[in-house]
Design a protein around this motif. Sequence first.
Motif, PDB file in Angstrom:
ATOM      1  N   ALA A  55      -6.665   1.638   8.944  1.00 30.41           N
ATOM      2  CA  ALA A  55      -5.898   2.241   7.854  1.00 30.41           C
ATOM      3  C   ALA A  55      -4.983   3.336   8.385  1.00 30.41           C
ATOM      4  O   ALA A  55      -3.814   3.444   7.978  1.00 30.41           O
ATOM      5  CB  ALA A  55      -6.846   2.798   6.797  1.00 30.41           C
ATOM      6  N   ALA A  56      -5.505   4.143   9.306  1.00 28.32           N
ATOM      7  CA  ALA A  56      -4.720   5.254   9.856  1.00 28.32           C
ATOM      8  C   ALA A  56      -3.457   4.765  10.548  1.00 28.32           C
ATOM      9  O   ALA A  56      -2.438   5.460  10.565  1.00 28.32           O
ATOM     10  CB  ALA A  56      -5.571   6.063  10.822  1.00 28.32           C
ATOM     11  N   ALA A  57      -3.507   3.564  11.116  1.00 31.90           N
ATOM     12  CA  ALA A  57      -2.326   3.006  11.782  1.00 31.90           C
ATOM     13  C   ALA A  57      -1.162   2.829  10.818  1.00 31.90           C
ATOM     14  O   ALA A  57       0.000   2.743  11.239  1.00 31.90           O
ATOM     15  CB  ALA A  57      -2.675   1.663  12.432  1.00 31.90           C
TER      16      ALA A  57
ATOM     17  N   ALA B  12       1.796   0.071  -8.634  1.00 33.04           N
ATOM     18  CA  ALA B  12       0.450   0.535  -8.983  1.00 33.04           C
ATOM     19  C   ALA B  12      -0.287   1.034  -7.743  1.00 33.04           C
ATOM     20  O   ALA B  12      -0.009   0.593  -6.619  1.00 33.04           O
ATOM     21  CB  ALA B  12      -0.332  -0.606  -9.622  1.00 33.04           C
ATOM     22  N   PRO B  13      -1.224   1.947  -7.903  1.00 27.99           N
ATOM     23  CA  PRO B  13      -2.052   2.386  -6.778  1.00 27.99           C
ATOM     24  C   PRO B  13      -2.756   1.183  -6.143  1.00 27.99           C
ATOM     25  O   PRO B  13      -3.159   0.245  -6.841  1.00 27.99           O
ATOM     26  CB  PRO B  13      -3.056   3.338  -7.419  1.00 27.99           C
ATOM     27  CG  PRO B  13      -2.397   3.792  -8.681  1.00 27.99           C
ATOM     28  CD  PRO B  13      -1.586   2.621  -9.156  1.00 27.99           C
ATOM     29  N   LEU B  14      -2.900   1.213  -4.824  1.00 29.03           N
ATOM     30  CA  LEU B  14      -3.486   0.097  -4.077  1.00 29.03           C
ATOM     31  C   LEU B  14      -4.788   0.522  -3.415  1.00 29.03           C
ATOM     32  O   LEU B  14      -4.838   1.542  -2.725  1.00 29.03           O
ATOM     33  CB  LEU B  14      -2.501  -0.397  -3.013  1.00 29.03           C
ATOM     34  CG  LEU B  14      -3.006  -1.484  -2.052  1.00 29.03           C
ATOM     35  CD1 LEU B  14      -3.349  -2.770  -2.812  1.00 29.03           C
ATOM     36  CD2 LEU B  14      -1.959  -1.763  -0.969  1.00 29.03           C
ATOM     37  N   VAL B  15      -5.823  -0.279  -3.618  1.00 29.22           N
ATOM     38  CA  VAL B  15      -7.116  -0.054  -2.979  1.00 29.22           C
ATOM     39  C   VAL B  15      -7.415  -1.237  -2.064  1.00 29.22           C
ATOM     40  O   VAL B  15      -7.538  -2.375  -2.528  1.00 29.22           O
ATOM     41  CB  VAL B  15      -8.249   0.103  -4.022  1.00 29.22           C
ATOM     42  CG1 VAL B  15      -9.568   0.438  -3.315  1.00 29.22           C
ATOM     43  CG2 VAL B  15      -7.904   1.174  -5.046  1.00 29.22           C
ATOM     44  N   LEU B  16      -7.490  -0.972  -0.762  1.00 28.19           N
ATOM     45  CA  LEU B  16      -7.860  -1.988   0.224  1.00 28.19           C
ATOM     46  C   LEU B  16      -9.353  -1.897   0.464  1.00 28.19           C
ATOM     47  O   LEU B  16      -9.893  -0.804   0.676  1.00 28.19           O
ATOM     48  CB  LEU B  16      -7.093  -1.748   1.530  1.00 28.19           C
ATOM     49  CG  LEU B  16      -5.568  -1.832   1.424  1.00 28.19           C
ATOM     50  CD1 LEU B  16      -4.909  -1.210   2.648  1.00 28.19           C
ATOM     51  CD2 LEU B  16      -5.125  -3.277   1.243  1.00 28.19           C
ATOM     52  N   LEU B  17     -10.029  -3.029   0.429  1.00 26.81           N
ATOM     53  CA  LEU B  17     -11.486  -3.054   0.477  1.00 26.81           C
ATOM     54  C   LEU B  17     -11.989  -3.887   1.649  1.00 26.81           C
ATOM     55  O   LEU B  17     -11.645  -5.067   1.779  1.00 26.81           O
ATOM     56  CB  LEU B  17     -12.030  -3.652  -0.820  1.00 26.81           C
ATOM     57  CG  LEU B  17     -11.648  -2.914  -2.114  1.00 26.81           C
ATOM     58  CD1 LEU B  17     -11.603  -3.888  -3.277  1.00 26.81           C
ATOM     59  CD2 LEU B  17     -12.633  -1.790  -2.382  1.00 26.81           C
TER      60      LEU B  17
ATOM     61  N   LYS C 183      -7.951  -4.731  12.574  1.00 25.19           N
ATOM     62  CA  LYS C 183      -7.954  -4.365  11.160  1.00 25.19           C
ATOM     63  C   LYS C 183      -6.563  -3.888  10.736  1.00 25.19           C
ATOM     64  O   LYS C 183      -6.119  -4.174   9.627  1.00 25.19           O
ATOM     65  CB  LYS C 183      -9.016  -3.299  10.896  1.00 25.19           C
ATOM     66  CG  LYS C 183      -9.099  -2.784   9.450  1.00 25.19           C
ATOM     67  CD  LYS C 183      -9.291  -3.896   8.425  1.00 25.19           C
ATOM     68  CE  LYS C 183     -10.662  -4.501   8.434  1.00 25.19           C
ATOM     69  NZ  LYS C 183     -11.653  -3.852   7.591  1.00 25.19           N
ATOM     70  N   ALA C 184      -5.862  -3.195  11.638  1.00 24.92           N
ATOM     71  CA  ALA C 184      -4.492  -2.766  11.325  1.00 24.92           C
ATOM     72  C   ALA C 184      -3.597  -3.970  11.068  1.00 24.92           C
ATOM     73  O   ALA C 184      -2.736  -3.929  10.178  1.00 24.92           O
ATOM     74  CB  ALA C 184      -3.932  -1.917  12.464  1.00 24.92           C
ATOM     75  N   ASP C 185      -3.780  -5.062  11.830  1.00 28.63           N
ATOM     76  CA  ASP C 185      -2.989  -6.274  11.621  1.00 28.63           C
ATOM     77  C   ASP C 185      -3.294  -6.901  10.262  1.00 28.63           C
ATOM     78  O   ASP C 185      -2.390  -7.381   9.563  1.00 28.63           O
ATOM     79  CB  ASP C 185      -3.274  -7.302  12.726  1.00 28.63           C
ATOM     80  CG  ASP C 185      -2.817  -6.841  14.101  1.00 28.63           C
ATOM     81  OD1 ASP C 185      -1.854  -6.070  14.184  1.00 28.63           O
ATOM     82  OD2 ASP C 185      -3.457  -7.262  15.089  1.00 28.63           O
ATOM     83  N   VAL C 186      -4.580  -6.927   9.900  1.00 29.95           N
ATOM     84  CA  VAL C 186      -4.974  -7.494   8.607  1.00 29.95           C
ATOM     85  C   VAL C 186      -4.354  -6.688   7.466  1.00 29.95           C
ATOM     86  O   VAL C 186      -3.834  -7.247   6.490  1.00 29.95           O
ATOM     87  CB  VAL C 186      -6.510  -7.531   8.477  1.00 29.95           C
ATOM     88  CG1 VAL C 186      -6.922  -7.959   7.066  1.00 29.95           C
ATOM     89  CG2 VAL C 186      -7.118  -8.478   9.503  1.00 29.95           C
ATOM     90  N   ILE C 187      -4.398  -5.368   7.592  1.00 31.75           N
ATOM     91  CA  ILE C 187      -3.797  -4.517   6.568  1.00 31.75           C
ATOM     92  C   ILE C 187      -2.295  -4.752   6.486  1.00 31.75           C
ATOM     93  O   ILE C 187      -1.717  -4.821   5.391  1.00 31.75           O
ATOM     94  CB  ILE C 187      -4.119  -3.038   6.843  1.00 31.75           C
ATOM     95  CG1 ILE C 187      -5.624  -2.793   6.653  1.00 31.75           C
ATOM     96  CG2 ILE C 187      -3.302  -2.121   5.931  1.00 31.75           C
ATOM     97  CD1 ILE C 187      -6.080  -1.406   7.064  1.00 31.75           C
ATOM     98  N   ALA C 188      -1.649  -4.904   7.635  1.00 28.84           N
ATOM     99  CA  ALA C 188      -0.207  -5.178   7.648  1.00 28.84           C
ATOM    100  C   ALA C 188       0.109  -6.465   6.899  1.00 28.84           C
ATOM    101  O   ALA C 188       1.073  -6.527   6.114  1.00 28.84           O
ATOM    102  CB  ALA C 188       0.303  -5.256   9.083  1.00 28.84           C
TER     103      ALA C 188
END
Length: 224
Positions: free
Chosen positions: A176-178, A5-10, A143-148
């Motif tokens: 996010a760009a990372a 499914a599409p993913l939305v990170l908030l 933030k890149a680590d949290v997204i990972a």
Amino acid sequence: MTSPAPLVLLDLDGTLTDSAPGITASVAHAYTSLGLPVPDAATLRSFVGPPITDSFPRHGVPAERVQEAIAAYRARFAESGMWENSVFDGVPEALRELRAAGCVLAVATSKPEVFARPITERFGLAALVDGVFGAPLDESSTKADVIAAALATLGRTAGDAPMVMVGDREHDVHGAAAHGIDCLGVSWGYAGPGELAAAGAVAVVDDVAKLADAVRAQLALPAR
């Protein structure tokens, strides 16, 4: 095989909740506790979003006293600051609409997860998302680590389905760009003038009522 499914990170602070009152009061308390001049209101507001470990040394706290400032901040924040907070009007409705559209929603915040989870629970957001991911207590992650961490826990890889980050500060865009993920900025948070566009946000949403439609468009989902 069915595609994920599409993913939305908030992002949390400044995107889903107006957390500035509790954060700025706790920051001011830290400066007072250290006997240092309290920054002006605009500087205090800039503490909302980025890791506190970066903001204190950036705004006049000597390197050898940063840990002391963090301890004073956290004591005040844990006692009362974390609850001096409110959900932006229209956010719950936007989250419900995106989930109904088949999106997976995950909070990805630079706030320590030990604070992010009870905050989302207290204010009714935890039930509207599929996961809450934050920094360790020492805020050593970006933030890149949290997204990972969010992607790994959700069993996702960047590009396995349409994805977008929604945030109010430049570090949301860069994090996010990372991972090759675009970031949709929101103007009701704490970014300075032009900050989100300069960082590379694909667009900036000016009204919470338009958030779900903007996310749908970014993910190429059918309009309502």
